[in-house]
Design a protein around this motif. Structure first.
Motif, PDB file in Angstrom:
ATOM      1  N   LEU A 259       0.824  -1.217   0.000  1.00 43.63           N
ATOM      2  CA  LEU A 259       0.000   0.000   0.000  1.00 43.63           C
ATOM      3  C   LEU A 259       0.855   1.264   0.000  1.00 43.63           C
ATOM      4  O   LEU A 259       0.526   2.245  -0.675  1.00 43.63           O
ATOM      5  CB  LEU A 259      -0.920   0.006   1.226  1.00 43.63           C
ATOM      6  CG  LEU A 259      -2.010  -1.065   1.301  1.00 43.63           C
ATOM      7  CD1 LEU A 259      -2.778  -0.943   2.613  1.00 43.63           C
ATOM      8  CD2 LEU A 259      -2.961  -0.958   0.118  1.00 43.63           C
ATOM      9  N   PHE A 260       1.959   1.234   0.757  1.00 46.10           N
ATOM     10  CA  PHE A 260       2.791   2.433   0.907  1.00 46.10           C
ATOM     11  C   PHE A 260       3.856   2.561  -0.185  1.00 46.10           C
ATOM     12  O   PHE A 260       4.311   3.660  -0.471  1.00 46.10           O
ATOM     13  CB  PHE A 260       3.468   2.439   2.276  1.00 46.10           C
ATOM     14  CG  PHE A 260       2.502   2.495   3.429  1.00 46.10           C
ATOM     15  CD1 PHE A 260       1.472   3.421   3.443  1.00 46.10           C
ATOM     16  CD2 PHE A 260       2.612   1.626   4.500  1.00 46.10           C
ATOM     17  CE1 PHE A 260       0.571   3.482   4.496  1.00 46.10           C
ATOM     18  CE2 PHE A 260       1.724   1.671   5.563  1.00 46.10           C
ATOM     19  CZ  PHE A 260       0.689   2.601   5.558  1.00 46.10           C
ATOM     20  N   HIS A 261       4.250   1.439  -0.789  1.00 50.72           N
ATOM     21  CA  HIS A 261       5.274   1.439  -1.844  1.00 50.72           C
ATOM     22  C   HIS A 261       4.766   0.618  -3.025  1.00 50.72           C
ATOM     23  O   HIS A 261       5.332  -0.435  -3.363  1.00 50.72           O
ATOM     24  CB  HIS A 261       6.589   0.849  -1.326  1.00 50.72           C
ATOM     25  CG  HIS A 261       7.099   1.481  -0.066  1.00 50.72           C
ATOM     26  ND1 HIS A 261       7.846   2.643  -0.058  1.00 50.72           N
ATOM     27  CD2 HIS A 261       6.961   1.123   1.242  1.00 50.72           C
ATOM     28  CE1 HIS A 261       8.145   2.968   1.195  1.00 50.72           C
ATOM     29  NE2 HIS A 261       7.613   2.057   1.999  1.00 50.72           N
ATOM     30  N   PRO A 262       3.706   1.069  -3.693  1.00 51.33           N
ATOM     31  CA  PRO A 262       3.059   0.243  -4.724  1.00 51.33           C
ATOM     32  C   PRO A 262       3.936  -0.070  -5.929  1.00 51.33           C
ATOM     33  O   PRO A 262       3.681  -1.049  -6.626  1.00 51.33           O
ATOM     34  CB  PRO A 262       1.841   1.094  -5.126  1.00 51.33           C
ATOM     35  CG  PRO A 262       2.190   2.492  -4.733  1.00 51.33           C
ATOM     36  CD  PRO A 262       3.042   2.367  -3.517  1.00 51.33           C
ATOM     37  N   LYS A 263       4.966   0.729  -6.171  1.00 46.81           N
ATOM     38  CA  LYS A 263       5.792   0.530  -7.371  1.00 46.81           C
ATOM     39  C   LYS A 263       7.082  -0.238  -7.079  1.00 46.81           C
ATOM     40  O   LYS A 263       7.910  -0.413  -7.961  1.00 46.81           O
ATOM     41  CB  LYS A 263       6.126   1.886  -7.986  1.00 46.81           C
ATOM     42  CG  LYS A 263       4.906   2.641  -8.499  1.00 46.81           C
ATOM     43  CD  LYS A 263       5.306   3.975  -9.130  1.00 46.81           C
ATOM     44  CE  LYS A 263       4.072   4.729  -9.632  1.00 46.81           C
ATOM     45  NZ  LYS A 263       4.456   6.035 -10.251  1.00 46.81           N
TER      46      LYS A 263
END
Length: 547
Positions: A259-263
């Motif tokens: 959620l916080f680092h989707p990429k």
């Protein structure tokens, strides 16, 4: 007045609690469950930021830990790691929960509001009995220890000697009950499944049945908002072994990172580092709590109004939003922390295995575990959580930091030697010095524990290892020295219990001034000529330190 519950509704067990243990991780698990539930709605929404600002976890006060929103307690959590798994085995703990849930005011809490001055034996006990009699005569509580509905008017008839303090106590208790017990749910966490009772809970000895007369299900307390593992709570898994708990944490962290680092790809090694960083928050909270106790920070606040330093949910999310792609000082500190915790956990487990297989008796087991926890709390915590690498440099003083950071930090955090050399020595020292170095009983010499191992069966291999270590110490000498000032011996594992081997470096003696009183110095520090430090076998060092 009933004496059914003499245990305070508040308790501070921090001084004997290791923040990185099972209980701490269960608290982290509960936090992550709640954060993930809210985060799935949308981590970019203002409501998510508000949620993080409002919610926090408070360890070891009203319960083993509690989840709060502002000043209100949403849920209370009791944790039992080891022990039997039948319902009856937990009766005492469950009775305590029921007393708290129903707002039973204990004698212990009442007496916190009074100062007792005893001139002779029995004075304090007599004064306490007078207070209890006054409470009963004035009808401040009923026979079950619950507040009388008219206590506010009834207290006015109390002896003027006690009236003011009783009014304060009961006012604070009523307020706390409303914030902590009337709206909260209680969860009972265990490492194994708790077997449900075989009879009605109200018929079980030790259960305050008068507080729960009309259970919806006779073998469950769920209607009282008290949940055990057999109640199949929809909120949390209440029976989690150490391995299952770690797996739950890993999965929760992985989903939150998405959620916080989707990429970014979520690597397993990074998940471990995030978990280490989050557990470090618990340890830091422990350090803060210790300072809180030492400074008597809340002694000016009435007892039942007190709260304890907590961990805000936005602090947890801040760690999860951090990136460990850059292998900087913070990254390597977490690597060191993770490896050290692995060694510490294994040492505790190994000690229990020794007891289970009758290699050591229970007295020795208790001695080892208490000693390890004492060193962890009073010495190692001085370096943790932000200078784990600094601590490890001290116990690996011979490792030289070359061009490869990965190699260096891997070497100084090698768990096997931390466990087999450092911990195996330190757990047998009889008295803590409050610092990493130790002194012998007659205060002549100072010893620095290490992870250095010369225990080689082949004499030639031992010689090569000694020379390699001496070279590392020499390379680190000067500004980079990892040997404390005034150290005479570096404690090592060796083949001969009487081994004393020159280390090839000179002792660093620190004297504040020429006028410094000689009584402030160890005898070995008074020698003005240069003196070489030596390696000493751990068995010989133990003999000199313990006396």
């Amino acid at each position: 007045m009933s004496n059914a519950s003499s245990k305070s509704i508040l308790h501070d067990a921090t001084p004997s609690w290791n923040g990185y243990n099972y209980q701490g991780k269960v608290g982290l698990y509960v936090c992550l469950i709640n954060i993930l539930k809210e985060g799935r709605v949308g981590v970019d929404l203002p409501a998510f930021d508000t949620f993080l600002d409002e919610h926090h976890i408070e360890y070891e006060w009203i319960e083993d830990f509690a989840i709060k929103r502002g000043e209100d307690y949403l849920s209370l959590h009791q944790v039992k790691h080891k022990g039997e798994n039948k319902f009856k085995d937990h009766v005492e703990a469950i009775a305590t929960i029921l007393h708290r849930k129903n707002g039973v005011l204990s004698d212990t809490d009442i007496f916190k509001y009074f100062t007792f001055k005893s001139k002779k034996k029995g004075d304090t006990a007599a004064e306490k009995e007078k207070i209890k009699t006054e409470i009963i005569n004035c009808r401040l509580v009923n026979d079950n220890g619950l507040l009388d509905s008219n206590w506010k008017s009834n207290v006015q008839s109390a002896n003027i000697e006690y009236r003011r303090n009783l009014a304060k106590c009961f006012t604070d208790f009523e307020s706390l009950s409303q914030k902590a017990f009337s709206i909260s749910t209680t969860y009972f966490h265990t490492a194994d499944e708790v077997e449900p009772p075989l009879e009605s809970i109200t018929d079980i000895a030790g259960i305050p049945s008068h507080l729960i007369p009309n259970l919806a299900q006779p073998m469950s307390l769920s209607c009282q908002q008290v949940f055990l593992s057999f109640d199949n709570s929809k909120d949390y898994k209440l029976a989690l072994s150490d391995n299952a708990l770690n797996l739950e944490l890993d999965n929760l962290i992985k989903e939150l990172l998405a959620l916080f680092h989707p990429k970014e790809a979520c690597l397993e090694e990074n998940i471990k580092l995030y978990k280490t960083a989050l557990c470090a928050l618990i340890d830091q909270n422990l350090v803060t709590r210790h300072q809180h106790i030492r400074d008597k920070a809340d002694n000016d606040i009435q007892y039942l109004r007190r709260t304890k330093p907590s961990i805000n949910f936005n602090e947890i999310v801040r760690e999860l939003k951090s990136s460990f792609r850059v292998q900087n000082e913070a990254y390597w500190n977490l690597v060191c922390r993770e490896n050290f915790e692995k060694a510490y956990k294994e040492q505790i487990e190994d000690t229990h295995t020794l007891l289970a297989n009758s290699v050591i008796d229970n007295e020795t087991y208790q001695y080892y575990t208490v000693r390890l926890e004492s060193v962890r709390k009073n010495v190692i915590q001085q370096y943790f959580p932000n200078d784990c690498a600094g601590f490890l440099r001290r116990i690996y003083p011979h490792i030289f930091q070359g061009t490869s950071e990965h190699q260096y930090y891997t070497e100084i955090s090698e768990p096997k030697k931390i466990k087999s050399v450092f911990f195996n020595f330190i757990k047998k020292v009889e008295k803590s010095s409050g610092k990493l170095t130790l002194e012998c009983k007659n205060n002549i010499f100072e010893y620095q524990p290490s992870c250095i191992n010369f225990n080689e069966a082949d004499p030639e291999s031992k010689f090569i290892e000694v020379e390699r270590v001496k070279k590392g110490l020499a390379d680190n000498q000067g500004n980079q020295s990892n040997i404390f000032t005034n150290v005479d011996y570096i404690v090592v594992n060796s083949t001969d219990k009487d081994d004393e081997i020159l280390a090839g470096i000179e002792k660093i003696t620190e004297v504040k001034s020429y006028e410094q009183q000689s009584s402030d110095l160890k005898e070995s520090d008074k020698i003005t000529q240069q003196k070489e430090i030596s390696f000493m076998d751990s068995r010989k060092a133990l003999g000199e330190i313990n006396g």
